[in-house]
Design a protein around this motif. Structure first.
Motif, short mmCIF file in Angstrom:
data_model
loop_
_atom_site.label_atom_id
_atom_site.label_comp_id
_atom_site.label_asym_id
_atom_site.label_seq_id
_atom_site.Cartn_x
_atom_site.Cartn_y
_atom_site.Cartn_z
N LEU A 35 -32.97 26.72 -26.26
CA LEU A 35 -32.45 25.45 -25.77
C LEU A 35 -31.58 25.80 -24.57
O LEU A 35 -30.68 26.63 -24.67
CB LEU A 35 -31.62 24.75 -26.84
CG LEU A 35 -31.10 23.37 -26.42
CD1 LEU A 35 -31.26 22.39 -27.56
CD2 LEU A 35 -29.67 23.44 -25.99
N CYS A 36 -31.89 25.24 -23.44
CA CYS A 36 -31.12 25.47 -22.21
C CYS A 36 -30.62 24.13 -21.70
O CYS A 36 -31.39 23.18 -21.60
CB CYS A 36 -31.99 26.10 -21.12
SG CYS A 36 -32.46 27.79 -21.41
N CYS A 91 -35.52 17.33 -31.43
CA CYS A 91 -36.26 18.46 -31.98
C CYS A 91 -36.17 18.54 -33.50
O CYS A 91 -37.04 19.12 -34.14
CB CYS A 91 -35.73 19.77 -31.40
SG CYS A 91 -36.04 19.98 -29.65
N GLY A 133 -32.08 20.01 -18.79
CA GLY A 133 -32.11 20.63 -20.10
C GLY A 133 -33.50 20.60 -20.70
O GLY A 133 -34.31 19.75 -20.36
N LEU A 143 -31.16 16.69 -27.11
CA LEU A 143 -32.33 17.56 -27.27
C LEU A 143 -32.45 18.04 -28.72
O LEU A 143 -33.54 18.02 -29.29
CB LEU A 143 -32.24 18.76 -26.32
CG LEU A 143 -32.43 18.47 -24.84
CD1 LEU A 143 -32.05 19.68 -24.00
CD2 LEU A 143 -33.86 18.05 -24.56
N LEU A 144 -31.34 18.46 -29.29
CA LEU A 144 -31.37 18.91 -30.68
C LEU A 144 -31.82 17.80 -31.62
O LEU A 144 -32.63 18.02 -32.53
CB LEU A 144 -29.99 19.41 -31.11
CG LEU A 144 -29.60 20.78 -30.61
CD1 LEU A 144 -28.13 21.07 -30.96
CD2 LEU A 144 -30.50 21.86 -31.18
N GLU A 194 -37.67 17.79 -22.86
CA GLU A 194 -36.82 18.01 -21.69
C GLU A 194 -36.02 16.77 -21.35
O GLU A 194 -36.35 15.66 -21.77
CB GLU A 194 -37.65 18.45 -20.49
CG GLU A 194 -38.56 17.38 -19.94
CD GLU A 194 -39.30 17.81 -18.70
OE1 GLU A 194 -39.52 16.92 -17.84
OE2 GLU A 194 -39.66 18.99 -18.55
N ALA A 240 -35.82 22.18 -24.48
CA ALA A 240 -35.85 22.91 -25.74
C ALA A 240 -37.30 23.14 -26.13
O ALA A 240 -38.17 22.32 -25.84
CB ALA A 240 -35.15 22.14 -26.84
N ILE A 257 -35.44 26.47 -33.47
CA ILE A 257 -35.63 26.27 -32.04
C ILE A 257 -35.37 27.62 -31.35
O ILE A 257 -34.24 28.11 -31.36
CB ILE A 257 -34.66 25.20 -31.50
CG1 ILE A 257 -34.92 23.88 -32.20
CG2 ILE A 257 -34.78 25.06 -29.99
CD1 ILE A 257 -33.86 22.84 -31.95
N GLY A 265 -27.39 18.36 -24.60
CA GLY A 265 -27.77 19.32 -25.64
C GLY A 265 -27.91 18.66 -27.00
O GLY A 265 -28.87 18.90 -27.74
#
Length: 98
Positions: free
Chosen positions: A69-70, A87, A57, A83-84, A48, A59, A66, A80
């Protein structure tokens, strides 16, 4: 950009994740119970991002793609992408094929 947190206490943050999900995907309404059951957070690695304590955000990562993902709408802030990036290596680190 704030530091990410790896979250293990799903119950504590369910309301925050669900609220952000509903903002991101209003065309796919669901209940908190269905949201939790479909994502299987007890088996997920959750990443997060927060700004000033507010969730902006998150994930979920399981053993492959995944599933969710928000990110709160923040054009150009890199939430975003960050986060990607965090992950990306998780499945490989756990011995799953990428």
């Amino acid at each position: 950009m704030g530091a990410s947190l790896f979250v293990y206490y799903w119950e504590v943050r369910l309301d925050e994740y669900y609220e952000l999900y509903m903002k991101c995907f209003p065309e796919h309404p669901t209940t908190p119970e269905v949201f939790s059951a479909k994502l299987r957070p007890e088996l997920a690695h959750i990443v997060e991002r927060r700004e000033n304590g507010k969730l902006v955000g998150f994930a979920f990562v399981h053993s492959g793609p995944i599933p969710l993902l928000c990110v709160e709408s923040r054009r150009g802030r890199g939430t975003g992408s960050g986060l990607l990036e965090e992950c990306e290596g998780y499945p490989g680190e756990r011995g799953y094929a990428r």
